[in-house]
Design a protein around this motif. Structure first.
Motif, PDB file in Angstrom:
ATOM      1  N   ALA A  71       0.826  -1.208   0.000  1.00 19.84           N
ATOM      2  CA  ALA A  71       0.000   0.000   0.000  1.00 19.84           C
ATOM      3  C   ALA A  71       0.860   1.258   0.000  1.00 19.84           C
ATOM      4  N   LEU A  78       0.202  -7.380  -1.490  1.00 22.79           N
ATOM      5  CA  LEU A  78      -1.174  -7.228  -1.022  1.00 22.79           C
ATOM      6  C   LEU A  78      -1.888  -8.576  -0.964  1.00 22.79           C
ATOM      7  N   ALA A 103      -5.158  -4.647   0.758  1.00 21.73           N
ATOM      8  CA  ALA A 103      -5.153  -3.219   0.435  1.00 21.73           C
ATOM      9  C   ALA A 103      -5.798  -2.401   1.551  1.00 21.73           C
ATOM     10  N   ALA A 139      -3.722   0.182   3.681  1.00 21.07           N
ATOM     11  CA  ALA A 139      -4.117   1.591   3.649  1.00 21.07           C
ATOM     12  C   ALA A 139      -4.265   2.154   5.055  1.00 21.07           C
TER      13      ALA A 139
END
Length: 321
Positions: A110, A238, A294, A298
């Motif tokens: 990310a 990811l 993800a 994030a």
């Protein structure tokens, strides 16, 4: 006397066959364990070439050699003994540690996306180009430690999940084989990748028209290959990180619902798509894992770089350097 000799020879023959069978078992288990860790291996292979970008071509292979030795030291001296001791005395810690490493992979993936979108990636590349050789090797070996730990824990769990011999020495033999096999596979491939343009340049200077065409194609294709590797590396981070977290939440019993949902969805897709069910079912699981990765990544990126206290810590770190 002769009867005793033949009995002894027969015993030796039995022991030799048993040893050969054990070696075969170790080799087969090592191969299967290596395949289980393939996602992180792809990630490791894709990440490493960026450490020698902008370096004098004459120093590329020596640097990769130093990183290779550092990677072997990481695995054989630190990681393998640590995870085998944990497996022997605190086996319940393996899944949480694996999830922690998976979270780091999600963050790495990310973060790279965030850097490209925010423009911070160019600054990072400039800083990397200004580092000396020792700093480059230290940074690469540090990153390798995380990825190697993931590879070795995944490999160990793959062997344990198959219900094979779980004695300390058997597992040690498998882990050593996996460590050496994967290290040389990864960094041998990395060495080939970073020298591919030099190979292409040498071929382009030969008299053979075919060699010249192949050489020019290699030189022209290397930037595209590195771009593809970068994308594959981010996707692998990811996907693998998300899958590790997904499975870990179910194995620990902390939050089994996400894994159960993804598994049911995978089964539905598998059953509904006929001959393509295997591929599409796997793809469903992979995409779901990548989405989870993800999201987790994030959140960590936001904590580290976007939220006020994350920005403050980042600024203090930059000022210290």
């Amino acid at each position: 006397m002769s009867g005793g000799l033949f009995a002894l020879l027969d015993d030796i023959s039995v022991l030799a066959r048993a040893a050969a069978a054990s070696i075969d078992d170790v080799a087969a288990a090592s191969g299967r364990a290596s395949v289980k860790a393939a996602g992180v291996v792809v990630d490791d292979t894709a990440v490493t070439p960026r450490y020698v970008e902008g370096i004098d071509p004459k120093r590329e292979l020596p640097i990769i050699k130093r990183i290779t030795l550092g990677s072997l030291r990481n695995k054989l001296v630190f990681i393998v003994p640590a995870i085998l001791l944990l497996n022997a005395f605190l086996p319940w810690l393996l899944s949480p540690l694996l999830m922690l490493g998976g979270t780091y992979l999600c963050f790495e993936g990310a973060e790279k996306i965030w850097e490209k979108l925010s423009g911070h990636g160019a600054d990072a590349e400039l800083e990397a180009a200004e580092k000396d050789e020792d700093e480059i090797v230290k940074g690469a070996v540090t990153t390798d430690f995380i990825l190697s730990a993931e590879i070795m824990v995944i490999s160990l769990k793959a062997v344990l999940d198959e219900g094979l011999n779980d004695s300390f020495w058997y597992l040690l033999a498998i882990m050593v084989v996996v460590a050496v096999l994967i290290t040389f596979a990864v960094y041998g491939t990395v060495g080939l990748i970073v020298k591919m343009d030099d190979i292409g340049l040498a071929l382009s200077k030969r008299e053979s028209g075919l060699s010249q065409r192949v050489g020019r194609a290699l030189v022209a294709g290397m930037p595209k290959l590195l771009t593809v590797l970068s994308v594959v590396g981010i996707a692998a981070m990811l996907w693998v990180g998300g899958h590790i977290i997904l499975v870990g939440l179910e194995e620990t019993g902390w939050l089994p619902q996400p894994y159960e949902f993804v598994h049911r969805l995978e089964v539905v897709v598998h059953d509904a798509t006929g001959p393509l069910g295997g591929i599409l079912g796997w793809l469903t699981n992979t995409v779901a894992s990548a989405v989870l990765g993800a999201i987790v990544g994030a959140v960590v990126v936001a904590i580290m770089h976007v939220l006020p206290f994350g920005k403050k810590a980042e600024g203090e770190s930059a000022a210290a350097h």
